[in-house]
Design a protein around this motif. Structure first.
Motif, PDB file in Angstrom:
ATOM      1  N   LEU A  95      -9.578  -7.923  -5.882  1.00 21.84           N
ATOM      2  CA  LEU A  95      -8.226  -8.393  -6.187  1.00 21.84           C
ATOM      3  C   LEU A  95      -7.577  -7.526  -7.263  1.00 21.84           C
ATOM      4  N   ALA A  96      -8.324  -7.229  -8.314  1.00 18.69           N
ATOM      5  CA  ALA A  96      -7.786  -6.393  -9.388  1.00 18.69           C
ATOM      6  C   ALA A  96      -7.408  -5.014  -8.865  1.00 18.69           C
ATOM      7  N   ALA A  97      -8.251  -4.461  -7.979  1.00 14.39           N
ATOM      8  CA  ALA A  97      -7.972  -3.144  -7.422  1.00 14.39           C
ATOM      9  C   ALA A  97      -6.677  -3.149  -6.618  1.00 14.39           C
ATOM     10  N   LYS A  98      -6.413  -4.239  -5.920  1.00 16.06           N
ATOM     11  CA  LYS A  98      -5.157  -4.362  -5.168  1.00 16.06           C
ATOM     12  C   LYS A  98      -3.952  -4.270  -6.093  1.00 16.06           C
ATOM     13  N   LEU A  99      -4.132  -4.642  -7.339  1.00 15.88           N
ATOM     14  CA  LEU A  99      -3.035  -4.629  -8.302  1.00 15.88           C
ATOM     15  C   LEU A  99      -3.059  -3.375  -9.173  1.00 15.88           C
ATOM     16  N   GLY A 100      -3.943  -2.433  -8.813  1.00 15.86           N
ATOM     17  CA  GLY A 100      -4.028  -1.194  -9.564  1.00 15.86           C
ATOM     18  C   GLY A 100      -4.708  -1.353 -10.909  1.00 15.86           C
TER      19      GLY A 100
END
Length: 303
Positions: A95-100
């Motif tokens: 999830l964090a990766a999706k938000l950069g």
């Protein structure tokens, strides 16, 4: 069955982050038509979602996540690496990766996480929180999983525990969970009916409850369904479930009500993870896919 109480305890993290990061790079890759006269590509879902993350959260490049790492397989501390691992950790990383951003999981007592979100100590709570009306009064939730309550005993149920009539039995639960309220209500009914009260053994961590049951210190335990299933698997089938799962309800990511559009960013990110298959891969990796959802919502309990 008794009605659901207002509180519920709450679902290789590096590998999941690599998968999620790879998906992000794929979605955000360079324009294959660079140098031509064609129009620039539309912004990716990830970059659009990243714009919804408030600057005070995005500034340091990470999301501070409160999690009680004593609830395997949802989250626990790996003895070898001392890192927090679990399917909820994998999901938080993706999830964090999706938000950069990167996910910074911080181990905390379950009862301290929501107050920590309110105070700004944590920016997100991922710790098998059930989304319910009482909690929605103080934080917002983005749903991501469905779980119910299950009971377990030693193989063969040697003490003859019946979830609907556990009067006089010694039953273990983790503090701060729905199961505490559940067993308390059942014990009160026993007394009201003229039967012995349930001896309630409340432990700080779920792993302690599991150990109590395996060693015979308690007659039975109750916990969220994925937790009981994993405990059975990890103890070499020394335990077994009894009765049927009940009170299914959604887990939710906890977000501060003062964090503006952050809940929308989290909501969009979990929708993307479901759509691109990452969500399913993570749940299947940990064997908890039975609780998968297809349509996450903000404040699913109606708050």
């Amino acid at each position: 069955m008794l009605p659901r109480s207002i509180t519920r305890r709450r679902i290789a993290a590096i590998g999941a982050l690599a998968i999620a990061a790879g998906l992000t790079l794929s979605a955000c890759g360079g324009d294959d038509t660079a140098g031509t006269d064609t129009a620039a590509p539309a912004p990716s879902a990830e970059s659009a979602l990243a714009k919804l993350v408030p600057e005070n959260i995005a500034a340091d490049g990470k999301i501070l996540i409160g999690s009680d790492a004593s609830y395997p397989p949802n989250e626990s501390v790996d003895p070898a690496s001392q890192k927090i691992v679990g399917w909820e950790v994998d999901l938080g990383e993706a999830l964090a990766a999706k938000l950069g951003l990167k996910a910074d999981f911080q181990n905390a007592g379950f009862d301290t996480i929501i107050p920590g979100i309110q105070s700004g100590k944590y920016e997100l709570g991922i710790s098998s929180f059930t989304d319910n009306p009482e909690r929605e009064k103080v934080v917002d939730f983005v749903t991501y999983y469905n779980a119910g309550v299950s009971w377990a005993t030693l193989k063969g149920n040697p003490q003859g525990v019946d979830p609907d009539n556990a009067c006089g039995k010694k039953i273990g639960v983790q503090q701060g969970t729905v199961e505490v309220d559940d067993i308390k209500a059942r014990s009160e009914k026993c007394v009201k009916d003229g039967k012995p009260a349930i001896e309630q053994v409340v432990r700080k961590g779920q792993t302690e409850v599991n150990a109590d049951l395996v060693s015979g210190k308690i007659d039975g335990m109750l916990a969220d369904s994925p937790i009981v299933g994993y405990a059975i698997k990890q103890t070499g089938d020394k335990l077994e479930t009894i009765g049927q799962m009940y009170d299914a309800a959604p887990y939710g990511f906890a977000v501060a009500k003062t964090s503006g559009t952050f809940k929308d960013a989290v909501h969009g990110a979990i929708k993307e993870l479901i759509a691109d298959g990452t969500y399913t891969k993570i749940l299947e990796k940990w064997g908890v896919q039975d609780g998968a959802i297809t349509a996450p919502v903000i404040n699913g309990a109606g708050g």
